[in-house]
Design a protein around this motif. Structure first.
Motif, PDB file in Angstrom:
ATOM      1  N   VAL A 108       0.853  -1.164  -0.243  1.00 36.48           N
ATOM      2  CA  VAL A 108       0.088   0.118  -0.062  1.00 36.48           C
ATOM      3  C   VAL A 108       1.158   1.435  -0.689  1.00 36.48           C
ATOM      4  N   VAL A 109       0.697   1.804  -0.094  1.00 38.09           N
ATOM      5  CA  VAL A 109       1.362   3.601  -1.540  1.00 38.09           C
ATOM      6  C   VAL A 109       0.253   4.331  -0.826  1.00 38.09           C
ATOM      7  N   ALA A 110       0.798   5.240   0.613  1.00 37.87           N
ATOM      8  CA  ALA A 110      -0.523   6.505   0.606  1.00 37.87           C
ATOM      9  C   ALA A 110       0.296   7.320  -0.357  1.00 37.87           C
ATOM     10  N   MET A 111      -0.867   7.931  -0.488  1.00 41.16           N
ATOM     11  CA  MET A 111      -0.274   9.266  -2.061  1.00 41.16           C
ATOM     12  C   MET A 111      -1.309  10.439  -2.426  1.00 41.16           C
ATOM     13  N   ASP A 112      -1.267  11.431  -2.719  1.00 44.04           N
ATOM     14  CA  ASP A 112      -2.107  12.687  -2.898  1.00 44.04           C
ATOM     15  C   ASP A 112      -2.588  12.491  -3.859  1.00 44.04           C
ATOM     16  N   TRP A 113      -4.364  12.732  -4.359  1.00 45.99           N
ATOM     17  CA  TRP A 113      -5.111  11.991  -2.781  1.00 45.99           C
ATOM     18  C   TRP A 113      -5.606  10.927  -3.065  1.00 45.99           C
ATOM     19  N   LYS A 114      -4.752   9.617  -3.210  1.00 47.61           N
ATOM     20  CA  LYS A 114      -5.458   8.819  -3.360  1.00 47.61           C
ATOM     21  C   LYS A 114      -4.692   7.665  -2.756  1.00 47.61           C
ATOM     22  N   TRP A 115      -4.405   6.199  -3.077  1.00 50.08           N
ATOM     23  CA  TRP A 115      -4.065   5.133  -2.699  1.00 50.08           C
ATOM     24  C   TRP A 115      -3.825   3.956  -3.359  1.00 50.08           C
ATOM     25  N   LEU A 116      -2.943   3.549  -3.598  1.00 47.19           N
ATOM     26  CA  LEU A 116      -1.721   2.502  -4.957  1.00 47.19           C
ATOM     27  C   LEU A 116      -1.558   1.674  -3.829  1.00 47.19           C
ATOM     28  N   PHE A 117      -2.200   0.759  -4.710  1.00 47.73           N
ATOM     29  CA  PHE A 117      -2.203  -0.604  -4.185  1.00 47.73           C
ATOM     30  C   PHE A 117      -1.548  -1.684  -4.878  1.00 47.73           C
ATOM     31  N   ILE A 118      -0.325  -2.857  -4.557  1.00 47.58           N
ATOM     32  CA  ILE A 118      -0.078  -3.206  -6.065  1.00 47.58           C
ATOM     33  C   ILE A 118       0.033  -4.854  -4.758  1.00 47.58           C
ATOM     34  N   SER A 121       3.912   5.259   2.670  1.00 46.57           N
ATOM     35  CA  SER A 121       4.075   6.623   1.971  1.00 46.57           C
ATOM     36  C   SER A 121       4.611   7.637   1.046  1.00 46.57           C
ATOM     37  N   ASP A 122       4.219   8.052  -0.089  1.00 48.17           N
ATOM     38  CA  ASP A 122       5.259   8.394  -0.866  1.00 48.17           C
ATOM     39  C   ASP A 122       4.775  10.007  -1.097  1.00 48.17           C
ATOM     40  N   THR A 123       4.151  10.574   0.077  1.00 48.82           N
ATOM     41  CA  THR A 123       3.691  11.473   0.781  1.00 48.82           C
ATOM     42  C   THR A 123       3.764  12.203   1.879  1.00 48.82           C
ATOM     43  N   VAL A 124       2.934  12.982   2.761  1.00 49.05           N
ATOM     44  CA  VAL A 124       2.959  13.520   3.976  1.00 49.05           C
ATOM     45  C   VAL A 124       1.883  11.915   4.437  1.00 49.05           C
ATOM     46  N   MET A 125       2.249  11.928   5.783  1.00 52.46           N
ATOM     47  CA  MET A 125       1.760  11.272   6.770  1.00 52.46           C
ATOM     48  C   MET A 125       0.652  10.858   7.037  1.00 52.46           C
ATOM     49  N   ASN A 126      -0.095   9.327   6.238  1.00 50.81           N
ATOM     50  CA  ASN A 126      -1.702   9.421   6.223  1.00 50.81           C
ATOM     51  C   ASN A 126      -1.848   7.785   6.871  1.00 50.81           C
ATOM     52  N   GLY A 180       9.194   6.644   3.732  1.00 50.12           N
ATOM     53  CA  GLY A 180      10.947   6.646   4.235  1.00 50.12           C
ATOM     54  C   GLY A 180      10.373   4.317   5.496  1.00 50.12           C
ATOM     55  N   MET A 181       9.351   4.634   5.397  1.00 52.36           N
ATOM     56  CA  MET A 181       8.997   3.274   6.909  1.00 52.36           C
ATOM     57  C   MET A 181       8.285   2.391   6.066  1.00 52.36           C
ATOM     58  N   GLU A 182       7.680   1.028   5.918  1.00 49.93           N
ATOM     59  CA  GLU A 182       7.039   0.032   6.220  1.00 49.93           C
ATOM     60  C   GLU A 182       6.496  -0.411   7.431  1.00 49.93           C
ATOM     61  N   ASN A 183       4.807  -0.001   7.067  1.00 52.30           N
ATOM     62  CA  ASN A 183       4.300  -0.495   8.582  1.00 52.30           C
ATOM     63  C   ASN A 183       3.195  -1.541   8.415  1.00 52.30           C
ATOM     64  N   ARG A 184       3.405  -3.080   8.919  1.00 49.11           N
ATOM     65  CA  ARG A 184       2.535  -4.170   8.478  1.00 49.11           C
ATOM     66  C   ARG A 184       1.254  -4.086   9.114  1.00 49.11           C
ATOM     67  N   LEU A 185       0.360  -4.620   8.439  1.00 45.04           N
ATOM     68  CA  LEU A 185      -1.020  -4.907   9.267  1.00 45.04           C
ATOM     69  C   LEU A 185      -1.843  -5.695   8.289  1.00 45.04           C
ATOM     70  N   GLU A 218      13.001   3.594  -0.271  1.00 43.94           N
ATOM     71  CA  GLU A 218      13.956   4.407   0.098  1.00 43.94           C
ATOM     72  C   GLU A 218      14.718   5.605  -0.392  1.00 43.94           C
ATOM     73  N   LYS A 219      13.454   5.726  -1.569  1.00 47.10           N
ATOM     74  CA  LYS A 219      13.578   7.059  -1.980  1.00 47.10           C
ATOM     75  C   LYS A 219      13.479   8.397  -0.984  1.00 47.10           C
ATOM     76  N   TYR A 220      12.833   8.044  -0.121  1.00 48.32           N
ATOM     77  CA  TYR A 220      13.007   9.199   1.223  1.00 48.32           C
ATOM     78  C   TYR A 220      14.258   8.687   2.351  1.00 48.32           C
ATOM     79  N   THR A 221      15.057   7.434   1.790  1.00 44.97           N
ATOM     80  CA  THR A 221      16.252   7.108   2.631  1.00 44.97           C
ATOM     81  C   THR A 221      17.311   7.518   2.905  1.00 44.97           C
TER      82      THR A 221
END
Length: 269
Positions: free
Chosen positions: A114-124, A150-155, A171-176, A260-263
């Protein structure tokens, strides 16, 4: 008030999965424990003024009263018992509802990035090599592990009827880990304000049988859209109420590269 609430979707009290069911039970238990204090207080706030009103000449009058062991025991022991009970349930559920805790074996678990974007969700879907925007499908009674960034602000990623929300941070990966125990279409949303298009940052979660899931995957694979770098760059532009989009192919390392783009890893730092 009950009439006004009839139009509300009380999703948290209508769970469709084991995690949501446990979350509902925890809410009910917490409220029940707090009512032990609230109900007597509400009763006394009416009873005491009525009993000791000026016109009641038969009310007991003790101007020199200053201590009661019975009252002291009640006002200290009852809150301590409530806190102890809340602490117990908090400890137990904190471990049982750990979002990283798997709900099944790895080979039986579906992975969705899951990638949070402005303002949409991308699912891979890395195993199926497909991607979607603002729509996911999962097989019923199948454990699902969401890897979230996230590829933008925190969501915040949240499917109320399935269970826990969790933050998406660059820059982080959370798991759910979640699972749907019944078929249906469940509302997904962002639970953290993230700007102008926040209100339209919603998606649908379709819980279907295995045949229905396979058919959905084939439908996505039939799309003419491919999530390559130019397409993703265009998708990254801010948009409100973004429509559902299917991508028949996606870079298997796209999710990793987004983190990795943010790390600084991509820059060798």
């Amino acid at each position: 008030m009950a009439f006004l609430l009839t139009g509300c979707e009380l999703a948290l009290f209508d769970p469709a999965g084991p995690i949501g069911e446990q979350a509902k039970d925890l809410i009910i238990i917490s409220v029940a424990l707090l009512l032990i204090v609230i109900i007597p207080v509400l009763f006394m706030s009416i009873y005491f003024p009525y009993k000791y009103r000026t016109s009641n000449k038969n009310a007991e009058y003790k101007p020199s009263w200053e201590h009661s062991t019975k009252i002291e025991l009640v006002v200290w022991i009852v809150p301590c018992l409530i806190i102890a009970a809340l602490a117990y349930f908090t400890y137990v559920t904190s471990h049982d509802l750990d979002p990283r805790k798997p709900l099944g074996k790895d080979e039986d678990t579906l992975t969705i990035q899951v990638v949070a974007m402005d303002w949409k969700w991308l699912f891979i879907y890395p195993e199926q090599q497909i991607a979607t925007v603002n729509e996911i499908s999962i097989p019923v009674n199948t454990p699902v592990e969401f890897l979230i960034t996230s590829d933008t602000v925190m969501n915040s990623f949240f499917i109320p009827r399935l269970g826990s929300q969790i933050y998406a941070m660059a820059g982080m990966e959370n798991r759910l880990n979640l699972m749907a125990s019944e078929e249906g279409t469940f509302r997904g949303m962002s639970a953290n304000y993230s700007g102008f298009g926040f209100s339209g940052m919603k998606f649908k979660t379709h819980s279907v049988d295995q045949a229905g899931f396979d058919a959905w995957v084939n439908k996505v694979k039939a799309s003419e859209h491919v999530l390559d770098e130019p397409t993703y760059k265009a998708l990254s532009e801010k948009s409100k109420d973004n429509p559902v989009v299917y991508y028949s192919d996606v870079d298997p390392l796209h999710f990793k590269k987004t983190i990795e783009k943010y790390t600084g890893v991509q820059n060798g730092k």
